[in-house]
Each structure stands twice: as C-alpha cells, then as structure tokens.
Design an enzyme around this catalytic site. Structure first.
Site, PDB file in Angstrom:
ATOM      1  N   GLU B 201       0.741  -0.907  -0.148  1.00 37.88           N
ATOM      2  CA  GLU B 201       0.102   0.027  -0.053  1.00 37.88           C
ATOM      3  C   GLU B 201       0.977   1.170   0.022  1.00 37.88           C
ATOM      4  O   GLU B 201       0.533   2.409  -0.030  1.00 37.88           O
ATOM      5  CB  GLU B 201      -1.014  -0.144   1.175  1.00 37.88           C
ATOM      6  CG  GLU B 201      -0.310   0.311   2.627  1.00 37.88           C
ATOM      7  CD  GLU B 201       0.294  -0.970   3.057  1.00 37.88           C
ATOM      8  OE1 GLU B 201       1.238  -0.600   4.099  1.00 37.88           O
ATOM      9  OE2 GLU B 201       0.399  -2.157   2.552  1.00 37.88           O
ATOM     10  N   ASN B 285      -1.914  -7.619  -3.669  1.00 35.78           N
ATOM     11  CA  ASN B 285      -2.788  -6.853  -4.454  1.00 35.78           C
ATOM     12  C   ASN B 285      -2.048  -5.648  -5.253  1.00 35.78           C
ATOM     13  O   ASN B 285      -1.077  -5.166  -4.967  1.00 35.78           O
ATOM     14  CB  ASN B 285      -3.869  -6.277  -3.608  1.00 35.78           C
ATOM     15  CG  ASN B 285      -3.394  -5.408  -2.611  1.00 35.78           C
ATOM     16  OD1 ASN B 285      -2.829  -5.993  -1.826  1.00 35.78           O
ATOM     17  ND2 ASN B 285      -3.742  -4.275  -2.501  1.00 35.78           N
ATOM     18  N   ASP B 327      -8.495  -5.189  -2.585  1.00 34.66           N
ATOM     19  CA  ASP B 327      -7.550  -5.644  -1.724  1.00 34.66           C
ATOM     20  C   ASP B 327      -7.412  -6.981  -1.410  1.00 34.66           C
ATOM     21  O   ASP B 327      -6.887  -7.418  -0.381  1.00 34.66           O
ATOM     22  CB  ASP B 327      -7.483  -4.883  -0.631  1.00 34.66           C
ATOM     23  CG  ASP B 327      -7.166  -3.455  -0.538  1.00 34.66           C
ATOM     24  OD1 ASP B 327      -6.537  -3.034  -1.548  1.00 34.66           O
ATOM     25  OD2 ASP B 327      -7.176  -2.766   0.515  1.00 34.66           O
TER      26      ASP B 327
END
Lengths: 268, 608
Positions: B201, B285, B327
């Site tokens: 992220e 992801n 996600d």
C-alpha cells in the site's frame, strides 16, 4: 547575606525553572516533513510549537515518528507525547482544537510555461502531464488523484508516492520538484507543501487553488487545520484554543512566512 | 546436537523409530531428508509441499485430552506472535516479532527441556522506527545445511551458525525508507534462500529474491510488475491461458508507467516441488493506485507464479484476480498434493484464495481444475474454468461517491496468511479463516505526511450466521465442506494435523484447541496467556517424547484495535479492519509466550 524573602524567591524561581524544564510541551512530529516539521526545528509547526510552549512557560520536547499509518497510534495515543501541531479539524483519531488555518489543494506549474489551469474540469487536463501524490489504495488517495481518475484522466498522470525515499529530505517535495525540472507540466498538491517549495524554488512557480471541485463530493479540496490532543485531554485542548485565539495574528504571519496558501477558516 | 537415528515411515504414514543411536549430524542432511524424519519440523510449513502434516502419532485422538504444559518460554516482545518454531535434531529455533529491546531476536532451545542454548539479537537500523507502519510480525525462520536464516523487518537476511548462533553473513535486500519490510518466513532450497517484500500500500514494487546460502550474495530477483526482463519471463514461460500470453504484459496491462508503483508484494508462503524444481508463491494486490487509475489486468499482481528454483525463470503464472478491486492479495500458501481429479491422479497445487475460492491448479501448467467458494462470496460471481478468469461483481466496486454494502469477503479476504494443513490420512484440508463482510463508504478525514483527504471507512462485520471465524475441514476431491467449527473471532492461527488424527489451532480469545481430524469433535483445549495468531508445530524431543508447540501472543492485524464498546469514540481507520474485532480487548492482551505441550508421561524431574 541574602534576605529570606529573596532567598525564597530564588528558590521558587529555581523550582519554577526546574518545573518548566521537567515538564516540557511534548510534541509528536515527523522529523522529515518540511514545511511542517523536521528534526532541526525548521518547520512552521516547530516554530508554532515554540510559540505555544513559550505562552505556557514551557520548553518543547519531541517524539519523532514518520507521519504515516500508525503515527497517532504510536505517538499521541501511546502517551509518548501530548500534542500534534497539525491535523485536519475533523480528524477522528484525536480531539482537535479550534482551526488555526485553512488551506486547499493547488495546481502548480512553471510560470514560464503559462499553463493557467485552475479548474478540475479544464479540458487541458486530458493532455498535460500531471503529477499527483499516491498514498494508498481505493479510498486512500489524495482528492486530485481520485478526481482525475473519475474523469478517465489516467494515462497522462504520473504518481509520486508521498512516502518517497525517507533517506532524502522532505520526500513529498519530489512532486513539486518534478514541475521545476519539467518531468511533469502540472502538479496537484496540498497547498502548504506547494507554497513552501515554490517560495524556495530556483524557477518561478505558479500556485493556484483548484476550482470547480463541487461535482466531486464527497471529496474535499479544502481543509481546516487544527492541533490535536488525546480525546479527553480537554484541559490542554482549551489551553491551546486560548493561545490560538490570542495569537491568531502571529500564527498567520508565521504561515505567511512559509508561503502557506490560506483561506478564512470555517467558524465552528 | 542429540544423536540422530534414521527412521522409516510406513505407508500408513506412521513413523516407526528404530532408535539406534548414531552420530548422524543433522546439518549434513538435505532438507528433504530432514523433513522425511517425523521428529523434525525443519520448515515453517514442515515440508516443501507445505502440508503441515506430521507423521508423529504418540499423541492421538484417544489420549490428547491428557495434554499438559511441558515447558514455556518468553520471547520478550509483546507483539503478534506469528512465527513457526523450527525443530531440527532435538533443537528448537524460534524468532520474536519486531519489538522491545531486541527486535526479531532468535533463540535456540533444547526442544525437550526448554534449556536456552543461545540467542541472537540483530541490530536493526534505529532509523527504521516508525517508517514501517503496521505489520511488525515475523512468520518464522528457515534452516538448511547447519544454518539458520532470519529475515528482519528492516529488510536484512541474516545467516547464523545453528550450533553457536554466530552470525555468518548479513545481506540487505530492501530499504525500509522506501516502505519495504520483510515479514515472511524465508524458504531454503538447494543452496539458496528465498524471501520477498511487504509494503504494497506504500507504492512498493513487489519482488522475490534468491540469496546464496554460502556467500549471502543475491543470485536473482524477480519483480512482480514491469518488463519481462525484470519479471524473469522468458522463452520457457508457458501460461495456460491466452490472456496471460504476450510480451511485457507486466507493463502493458497498466496505464502509462503505473506498474512502477504497482504493488504485487511477496509476503506470504513459498512451496517447492523437487520433481520439477519449481517454486510456487503468490503476489499481493495492486497498489497504491485506485482501481479507476489502473485500467487493465495489472499483471502480475494477485497472481500465483511457478518459477525455476535455480534461475527464477517463470514457468507459468495464473492471475487469480485481474484488476483487483477489493485488496485481495493472493499471497496465501500453495499446498502441493496428488489428488484424484475426474478419476485420474493429478499433481496439483491447492490455493485457498483470499477472494474466497479454493483453487485446485495443475502444478505443471497452471490450469485451473476447480475453484469453489469455501466462504460467503458476493464480490465475485465465480471462476470461468474455460477462460480461467474470475468474474468480479462490478456492482460492488468501491468508489467514494457512494456507499457499497455487503462486500464478502472483506478486504482481508476469506482467509489471510494463516496457513492451512493437509492430512494424507483423512484426505482433508484444515483451513483456519475469517468470516467477514464489509461496507465501504466515504466519511473519515485522514492525514498522511501532512496531506489531508477524505478516505474510506471500511466497516467490517461478521458474515452471515453472525460468527467471525471458522475452522473448516475441506474435501478437495468432493470440493465440499466436510465439517466446520465456527469461532466468535477470526481464526488467525495456522493449523497442524498429525498421524494421530488430531488437528490443532489457536483462537484469538486465548484457547488452544485439539480436534478430532475426522469429525471436528473438540478433544482438548487450554486457556493461554494471550490470543493466538501463531503456527502450531509438533516434533519429537531427544527424550523420545512428542511435543506440540505454539507461540501465544495476539497481534498482527488485530493487535492495533481498540474496544468500541468500552470507548465509543473510536472509529474505523481507512482499510484498518478495526470494526470487526472491537471486542478483542475483552478477551486478551498482548503476549509473548512459547507454549510447549506433551502428554506429561515424561515430566518427572530430570537430572540436570
């Protein structure tokens, strides 16, 4: 021979100084995020912390932590420090003071390129090479990145992770430097960062608030900024409110020194 | 090092010990040989196939109720205890999380008595403090050729002499200042050790890196995004499905240069097939872009790769979630089995998808043989076995201008990192997992590095039935649930199954449980100091006693939560998964205790 009264005054003064040194204003701050703060005390939030501490008759001490996910959890909430000098006024993780400034997202370009784009609806946004900050994933990015994506403006958008390389000074500034160097023609950034970098940039930069944002609700492009304390720490919050009200002019002058684009704060 | 005897394993999977004392040195045996000796637990997942099955049967369904604490040990760091203890030749090696005065400290203990033999404290960069945001766990160590291999959170791989704990080499694999961390357990194969990065992220570009065991030099690195030259896709890459064929798809399946910050981190499990020399692993992801800014399939994120262990060359790949919207990393384990599929025995890989589907792939080709929902799934409408593509439910795409409700599974998936086990005796997979759905809406103002924005609130809650976790026995041939035990909280610990037909797991509310592997009947449980997010293992000590070991210490994802019932002022942080387990503090605080159990027959005082 010292008279008793002044002797006691000296003792009390000594005690008071010791107390002031023993109980500094404990500030949670990022050591590498100008114009807000850095480890050398060069940010406007460092200067603001000194102003506030002086009002309280205290010195400033810092708990340094990169301002990312977990910042509040590991610093303020963990009791390592008692105040964060800058947070959005609606930030749920803290008890916020009165806002002391309001700023907005801005478009940044080189003056010599004459790119007079201010509107989010400007058709030129489909052609220009645009830089944005990247923060996370769906629901975790800066409003300009969302708004451009919603309009299908994708292929000409270049992402600069806000985290950057933390070994370098002020990683978020890479986005504005990309405008200076011509890597991007236009950057969408949070006002205080853009205004500060523009103030010191080797080339003249144009910094304008982004307009025509209303169609992109619930995204917001302007935010009131306050100080944050732990929820329930009402005594400190009221003290800070009082200083914000009394020293508003000085605080505003400080922000002006750092090139922070400002709008009138929303009265609460 | 206790003397080691050779042992044979009968076809029934029962270890028969002809315990002839011999001066065999475990350090000289290959890892496959060490794994074939049921007394060892030499790999986090026990074996290269990642089965977490032990052929030990001293403890069985009939006597497990007599299990008692044999010894315990504190690793001295009160964060999530996710590591698997390793046991080789009667010596246990265990690693703590990144916390306290000695982050990621390694301990070597006598596996029977708990005597501390040595400990090693790496010196992570103090500057790293606070740069990595959230996940400070370690999922375990690797062992090979007399060496212990450690990944530190700040991206170093360390080799230690297993006998003395002496540091042999340290190699920097990544940089915490770029958002990279390492949390996964490394895997040692044929003179190399593999490790991948975490931090998707934060704009980190995922990679898997092979390091030479002797020199500590990096041998190869395979990125998850970018051109074929960097993803190590070459002439011998043969994906099963057409949409994964073509040049530089790791670039072309993204807009412009968005692959450069494309995510696809590698923080889960590796398995290895000595027959083909393939290693298997999954990628995370796509990030940190919003889905509307990354048109295309976003290869090779949310993908399972098969690579040549020597060169890293990709052999095949299968992308489970093209253009992932929710996600759903696909870093979970890939268990290598021989299964009856349509009447014929096939060499398969079983992957419990975060997306809620239990995938059975041909492990030579990457062909999807089956993909069945093992939990509530609304985010997808199934997997097309012809094209290999999953069908996303586009109606649930998270966008900030509207509230999206009832997304199942929630962002952590139907199952996260917590590894499942396979018993060749019952022919069942034992799957610890969560059972959560989510609503997505814009509301919270967030603030990162001085940048304010309206973020998403992801409200997570118990899925249908009102429970949040499940311990599931899944029959991969029947493609159906055999039995299941529901749990109040997500089941965040791994699973262990033995030839005694007992299966073990821990709960977040401090229970360590033994179930009948055939029926799911609860046979034994014990209240522990702290909730479980660790990996249970079993081994035989130098004293001929079978032990079960697991670290107790809640943390990881649930470790950051506060209790809304006690403190209604706490709200969810964006994608922070807080809401689903707000009652956790009613059951447990943090902990750091290694618990070791035995039947207690051998607990008479020993001569020291």
């Amino acid at each position: 021979m010292m008279r008793p009264s002044s002797f006691f005054v000296a003792i009390l003064l000594g005690l008071w100084i010791t107390r002031a040194q023993a109980e500094p204003l404990r500030v949670c701050a990022d050591p590498n995020n100008l114009p807000f703060s850095d480890g050398k005390g060069n940010g406007f939030e460092n200067r603001l912390a000194e102003l506030v501490a002086a009002e309280m008759g205290k010195s400033v001490s810092y708990t340094w932590w990169a301002q990312r996910r977990g910042f509040i959890r590991n610093t303020l909430s963990a009791g390592q420090c008692d105040v964060v000098m800058g947070v959005p006024a609606q930030y749920e993780l803290v008890a916020a003071t009165l806002p002391y400034y309001r700023s907005s997202y801005v478009f940044v370009s080189r003056q010599d390129r004459h790119i007079d784009v201010a509107s989010l609806k400007d058709p030129r946004l489909h052609q220009l090479r645009i830089g944005v900050h990247l923060l996370g994933d769906d629901g975790m990015n800066a409003p300009p990145a969302h708004a451009l994506g919603e309009q299908g403006i994708v292929g000409n958008v270049i992402g600069y992770p806000i985290y950057g390389d933390y070994r370098e000074a002020t990683p978020p500034a890479r986005l504005i430097e990309a405008v200076e160097s011509g890597d991007v023609e236009l950057a969408a950034a949070w006002g205080p960062l853009a205004g500060y970098v523009a103030l010191h940039a080797p080339v003249a930069l144009r910094v304008v608030p982004i307009t025509d944002t209303q169609d992109f609700a619930p995204l917001q492009f302007s935010f009131d900024i306050a100080m944050g304390v732990r929820k329930g720490d009402d005594a400190l919050r009221r003290q800070l409110d009082d200083i914000i009200l009394r020293r508003r002019a000085d605080i505003d002058a400080l922000l002006a020194d750092y090139g922070v684009p400002r709008a009138p704060v929303n009265a609460r | 090092m206790s003397p080691f005897a050779s042992c044979s394993i009968s076809r029934a999977g029962v270890a028969l010990f002809a315990c002839i004392s011999c001066a065999g040195d475990a350090s000289a045996q290959s890892l496959s040989a060490l794994a074939s000796d049921a007394r060892n637990w030499p790999i986090a997942a026990r074996d290269y196939a990642a089965t977490r099955f032990s052929a030990l049967d001293q403890i069985n369904a009939g006597n497990v109720a007599r299990l008692k604490l044999a010894w315990s040990f504190s690793v001295g760091a009160n964060r999530g205890q996710e590591a698997a203890p390793l046991v080789i030749g009667g010596v246990m090696y265990v690693v703590g999380p990144y916390d306290g005065p000695h982050p990621n400290q390694v301990f070597a203990l006598d596996a029977a008595t708990g005597d501390l033999k040595w400990s090693y404290a790496p010196k992570p960069e103090p500057a790293a403090k606070g740069v990595a945001c959230c996940d400070v766990v370690s999922r375990g160590l690797a062992y090979d050729n007399g060496r212990i291999f450690l990944n530190t959170l700040d991206d170093h791989m360390v080799a230690l002499d297993a006998k003395s704990g002496q540091e042999l080499w340290v190699t920097k694999l990544g940089d915490i200042n770029l958002g990279e961390t390492i949390t996964m357990a490394p895997l040692a194969v044929k003179g190399k050790v593999f490790a991948g990065n975490s931090g998707g992220e934060m704009g980190v570009r995922g990679w898997l890196t092979a390091v030479d065991q002797n020199s500590g030099h990096i041998v190869w690195r395979a990125y998850s995004t970018g051109p074929d030259s960097e993803t190590l896709i070459g002439a011998d890459f043969q994906p099963r499905y057409d949409w994964m064929k073509g040049k530089d798809l790791g670039v072309k399946s993204w807009p412009a240069d968005h692959w450069r910050t494309g995510g696809g981190t590698v923080w889960g499990w590796l398995s290895y097939d000595p027959e083909t020399n393939f290693i298997f692993y999954g990628t995370g992801n796509p990030g940190p872009w919003n889905s509307n800014q990354r048109a295309g399939d976003n290869l090779w994120t949310s993908t399972v790769f098969a690579r040549d262990a020597d060169t890293g060359a990709a052999k095949w790949a299968y992308q489970m979630s093209p253009h992932d919207l929710w996600d759903h990393d696909e870093v979970n384990e890939n268990v290598l089995l021989d299964l009856d599929v349509g009447g014929a025995s096939r060499k398969v890989l079983v992957h419990p998808g975060r997306n809620g589907y239990m995938y059975v792939l041909d492990r030579a080709t990457g062909e999807v043989l089956s993909a069945d929902a093992y939990d509530t799934v609304t985010a997808y409408k199934g997997v097309d076995l012809q094209s290999g593509r999953i069908r996303p439910n586009e109606a649930l795409t998270p966008v900030l201008d509207r509230t999206v409700e009832n997304i199942c599974p929630a962002p952590p998936g139907a199952k996260d990192w917590q590894p499942m086990a396979w018993s060749p005796r019952t022919r069942l997979l034992y799957v610890p997992h969560q059972h959560l759905c989510a609503n997505f809406s814009a509301s919270d103002v967030s603030y990162i590095a001085g940048t304010p924005f309206v973020g998403a609130t992801v409200d997570m809650y118990a899925g249908p039935g009102g429970y949040r976790g499940e311990f599931l026995a899944w029959d991969p041939v029947k493609r159906a649930k055999a039995w299941a035990v529901t749990e109040k909280l997500p089941v965040w610990s791994g699973a262990l199954v033995t030839a005694g037909d007992v299966v073990f797991y821990g709960t977040m509310d401090r229970l360590f449980k033994a179930l009948d592997a055939k029926t799911g009947q609860l046979l034994w449980q014990i209240r522990a100091p702290s909730g479980f997010v660790g990996q249970p293992v079993t081994y035989m000590g130098g004293d001929g006693v079978q032990y079960i070991a697991i670290l107790s210490g809640v943390g990881g994802w649930p470790g950051v939560i506060a209790n809304a019932e006690i403190d209604p002022r706490v709200r969810n942080s964006a994608l922070g998964f807080v809401g689903a387990v707000q009652d956790l503090p009613l059951y447990t605080a943090a902990g750091s205790t290694l618990l070791v159990f035995s039947l207690g027959d051998a607990s008479a005082p020993r001569q020291q």
